[in-house]
Design a protein around this motif. Structure first.
Motif, PDB file in Angstrom:
ATOM      1  N   GLY A  26     -14.654   5.295   0.062  1.00 44.39           N
ATOM      2  CA  GLY A  26     -15.135   6.284   1.012  1.00 44.39           C
ATOM      3  C   GLY A  26     -14.738   7.690   0.632  1.00 44.39           C
ATOM      4  N   ARG A  27     -13.588   7.833   0.062  1.00 47.10           N
ATOM      5  CA  ARG A  27     -13.088   9.137  -0.361  1.00 47.10           C
ATOM      6  C   ARG A  27     -11.931   8.870  -1.315  1.00 47.10           C
ATOM      7  NH1 ARG A  27     -11.187  13.362   4.193  1.00 47.10           N
ATOM      8  NH2 ARG A  27     -13.429  13.256   4.602  1.00 47.10           N
ATOM      9  N   THR A  28     -11.792   9.717  -2.294  1.00 43.79           N
ATOM     10  CA  THR A  28     -10.664   9.530  -3.198  1.00 43.79           C
ATOM     11  C   THR A  28      -9.346   9.745  -2.467  1.00 43.79           C
ATOM     12  OG1 THR A  28      -9.602  10.260  -5.241  1.00 43.79           O
ATOM     13  CG2 THR A  28     -10.731  11.940  -3.958  1.00 43.79           C
ATOM     14  N   VAL A  29      -8.352   8.954  -2.818  1.00 41.50           N
ATOM     15  CA  VAL A  29      -7.039   9.100  -2.202  1.00 41.50           C
ATOM     16  C   VAL A  29      -6.059   9.695  -3.199  1.00 41.50           C
ATOM     17  CG1 VAL A  29      -7.353   7.309  -0.474  1.00 41.50           C
ATOM     18  CG2 VAL A  29      -6.474   6.696  -2.738  1.00 41.50           C
ATOM     19  N   ASN A  30      -6.597  10.372  -4.207  1.00 42.30           N
ATOM     20  CA  ASN A  30      -5.718  10.920  -5.241  1.00 42.30           C
ATOM     21  C   ASN A  30      -4.740  11.951  -4.700  1.00 42.30           C
ATOM     22  OD1 ASN A  30      -7.109   9.290  -6.954  1.00 42.30           O
ATOM     23  ND2 ASN A  30      -8.090  10.934  -8.107  1.00 42.30           N
ATOM     24  N   ASN A  31      -5.055  12.592  -3.578  1.00 43.22           N
ATOM     25  CA  ASN A  31      -4.121  13.570  -3.026  1.00 43.22           C
ATOM     26  C   ASN A  31      -3.440  13.039  -1.765  1.00 43.22           C
ATOM     27  OD1 ASN A  31      -6.467  13.591  -1.555  1.00 43.22           O
ATOM     28  ND2 ASN A  31      -6.371  15.756  -1.077  1.00 43.22           N
ATOM     29  N   TYR A  32      -3.454  11.715  -1.607  1.00 43.30           N
ATOM     30  CA  TYR A  32      -2.809  11.073  -0.472  1.00 43.30           C
ATOM     31  C   TYR A  32      -1.530  10.389  -0.932  1.00 43.30           C
ATOM     32  CZ  TYR A  32      -7.015  11.324   2.495  1.00 43.30           C
ATOM     33  OH  TYR A  32      -8.065  11.740   3.258  1.00 43.30           O
ATOM     34  N   ALA A  33      -0.477  10.513  -0.145  1.00 48.27           N
ATOM     35  CA  ALA A  33       0.647   9.607  -0.311  1.00 48.27           C
ATOM     36  C   ALA A  33       0.202   8.247   0.237  1.00 48.27           C
ATOM     37  CB  ALA A  33       1.858  10.108   0.454  1.00 48.27           C
ATOM     38  N   MET A  34       0.683   7.191  -0.378  1.00 48.94           N
ATOM     39  CA  MET A  34       0.297   5.848   0.032  1.00 48.94           C
ATOM     40  C   MET A  34       1.544   5.040   0.391  1.00 48.94           C
ATOM     41  SD  MET A  34      -2.990   5.911  -0.296  1.00 48.94           S
ATOM     42  CE  MET A  34      -3.421   4.164  -0.192  1.00 48.94           C
ATOM     43  N   GLY A  35       1.384   4.161   1.350  1.00 48.12           N
ATOM     44  CA  GLY A  35       2.526   3.357   1.760  1.00 48.12           C
ATOM     45  C   GLY A  35       2.147   1.916   2.018  1.00 48.12           C
ATOM     46  N   TRP A  36       3.164   1.081   1.976  1.00 42.44           N
ATOM     47  CA  TRP A  36       3.035  -0.325   2.367  1.00 42.44           C
ATOM     48  C   TRP A  36       3.988  -0.580   3.541  1.00 42.44           C
ATOM     49  CZ3 TRP A  36      -0.460  -3.825   0.713  1.00 42.44           C
ATOM     50  CH2 TRP A  36      -1.129  -3.580  -0.502  1.00 42.44           C
ATOM     51  N   PHE A  37       3.472  -1.280   4.527  1.00 43.16           N
ATOM     52  CA  PHE A  37       4.256  -1.696   5.680  1.00 43.16           C
ATOM     53  C   PHE A  37       4.043  -3.199   5.863  1.00 43.16           C
ATOM     54  CE2 PHE A  37       5.419   2.432   7.565  1.00 43.16           C
ATOM     55  CZ  PHE A  37       4.596   3.260   6.822  1.00 43.16           C
ATOM     56  N   ARG A  38       4.893  -3.803   6.667  1.00 46.81           N
ATOM     57  CA  ARG A  38       4.702  -5.213   6.966  1.00 46.81           C
ATOM     58  C   ARG A  38       5.097  -5.493   8.407  1.00 46.81           C
ATOM     59  NH1 ARG A  38       9.545  -7.955   3.272  1.00 46.81           N
ATOM     60  NH2 ARG A  38      11.308  -7.230   4.551  1.00 46.81           N
ATOM     61  N   GLN A  39       4.512  -6.550   8.945  1.00 44.83           N
ATOM     62  CA  GLN A  39       4.823  -6.947  10.311  1.00 44.83           C
ATOM     63  C   GLN A  39       4.911  -8.457  10.381  1.00 44.83           C
ATOM     64  OE1 GLN A  39       2.221  -5.351  13.347  1.00 44.83           O
ATOM     65  NE2 GLN A  39       3.792  -5.629  14.906  1.00 44.83           N
ATOM     66  N   ALA A  40       6.073  -8.944  10.751  1.00 44.34           N
ATOM     67  CA  ALA A  40       6.290 -10.376  10.939  1.00 44.34           C
ATOM     68  C   ALA A  40       6.026 -10.724  12.404  1.00 44.34           C
ATOM     69  CB  ALA A  40       7.710 -10.747  10.551  1.00 44.34           C
ATOM     70  N   PRO A  41       5.732 -11.968  12.691  1.00 45.02           N
ATOM     71  CA  PRO A  41       5.455 -12.370  14.077  1.00 45.02           C
ATOM     72  C   PRO A  41       6.605 -12.011  15.014  1.00 45.02           C
ATOM     73  CG  PRO A  41       4.841 -14.119  12.573  1.00 45.02           C
ATOM     74  CD  PRO A  41       5.545 -13.085  11.752  1.00 45.02           C
ATOM     75  N   GLY A  42       6.280 -11.353  16.108  1.00 45.70           N
ATOM     76  CA  GLY A  42       7.295 -10.997  17.093  1.00 45.70           C
ATOM     77  C   GLY A  42       8.156  -9.816  16.722  1.00 45.70           C
ATOM     78  N   LYS A  43       7.845  -9.166  15.601  1.00 45.87           N
ATOM     79  CA  LYS A  43       8.647  -8.027  15.164  1.00 45.87           C
ATOM     80  C   LYS A  43       7.791  -6.773  15.059  1.00 45.87           C
ATOM     81  CE  LYS A  43      12.143 -10.644  12.608  1.00 45.87           C
ATOM     82  NZ  LYS A  43      12.871 -10.753  11.308  1.00 45.87           N
ATOM     83  N   GLU A  44       8.453  -5.616  15.036  1.00 48.17           N
ATOM     84  CA  GLU A  44       7.744  -4.365  14.883  1.00 48.17           C
ATOM     85  C   GLU A  44       7.327  -4.168  13.427  1.00 48.17           C
ATOM     86  OE1 GLU A  44       9.899  -1.787  18.457  1.00 48.17           O
ATOM     87  OE2 GLU A  44      10.067  -1.162  16.360  1.00 48.17           O
ATOM     88  N   ARG A  45       6.334  -3.284  13.268  1.00 46.93           N
ATOM     89  CA  ARG A  45       5.911  -2.963  11.918  1.00 46.93           C
ATOM     90  C   ARG A  45       7.045  -2.273  11.182  1.00 46.93           C
ATOM     91  NH1 ARG A  45      -0.146  -0.926  11.035  1.00 46.93           N
ATOM     92  NH2 ARG A  45      -0.349  -2.829  12.297  1.00 46.93           N
ATOM     93  N   GLU A  46       7.255  -2.680   9.936  1.00 44.57           N
ATOM     94  CA  GLU A  46       8.394  -2.235   9.146  1.00 44.57           C
ATOM     95  C   GLU A  46       7.924  -1.556   7.871  1.00 44.57           C
ATOM     96  OE1 GLU A  46      12.201  -4.379   6.840  1.00 44.57           O
ATOM     97  OE2 GLU A  46      10.433  -5.543   7.405  1.00 44.57           O
ATOM     98  N   PHE A  47       8.532  -0.421   7.550  1.00 44.96           N
ATOM     99  CA  PHE A  47       8.233   0.270   6.304  1.00 44.96           C
ATOM    100  C   PHE A  47       8.742  -0.548   5.123  1.00 44.96           C
ATOM    101  CE2 PHE A  47       7.709   3.508   3.236  1.00 44.96           C
ATOM    102  CZ  PHE A  47       8.861   3.561   2.491  1.00 44.96           C
ATOM    103  N   VAL A  48       7.937  -0.587   4.046  1.00 51.87           N
ATOM    104  CA  VAL A  48       8.326  -1.318   2.844  1.00 51.87           C
ATOM    105  C   VAL A  48       8.488  -0.362   1.661  1.00 51.87           C
ATOM    106  CG1 VAL A  48       7.658  -3.088   1.175  1.00 51.87           C
ATOM    107  CG2 VAL A  48       7.184  -3.427   3.621  1.00 51.87           C
TER     108      VAL A  48
END
Length: 124
Positions: A26-48
């Protein structure tokens, strides 16, 4: 608009490895910082992990430091999360996110776009 699609999830045995990919469209993300997060059942989303637009700066959460690495290929509009020495506590839905013009950050509120997530299950 930016669309993010994660892939590479699945079932893996403890001690194994997995590489997740996040393809942007849809658009280049070359000027975007990128991140990964994760969420386990019953837990809040966590930065990875996060990576700067240039790929020269990375930020890895303490919980996965030494086991996970983040990288990107701007020519392919793709970000990767290499996961090694997986354990059952890594079981979660993993999400890719893009932050326009941001430096690397663990704050999910600073990310503008999110993928739908990919499930990673680590069996003991």
């Amino acid at each position: 608009q930016v669309q993010l699609v994660e892939s590479g999830g699945g079932l893996v045995q403890a001690g194994g490895s997995r590489r997740l990919s996040c393809a942007a469209s849809g658009r280049t993300v070359n000027n975007y910082a990128m991140g990964w997060f994760r969420q386990a059942p019953g837990k809040e989303r966590e930065f990875v992990a996060a990576i700067s637009w240039s790929g020269t700066i990375t930020y890895i959460a303490d919980s996965v430091k030494g086991r996970f690495t983040i990288s990107r290929e701007n020519a392919k509009n793709t970000v990767y999360l290499q996961m090694n020495s997986l354990n059952p506590e890594d079981t979660a839905v993993y999400y890719c996110a893009a932050a326009n013009g941001r430096i690397v950050t663990p704050n999910p509120r600073l990310y503008d776009y999110w993928g739908q997530g990919t499930q990673v299950t680590v069996s003991s």
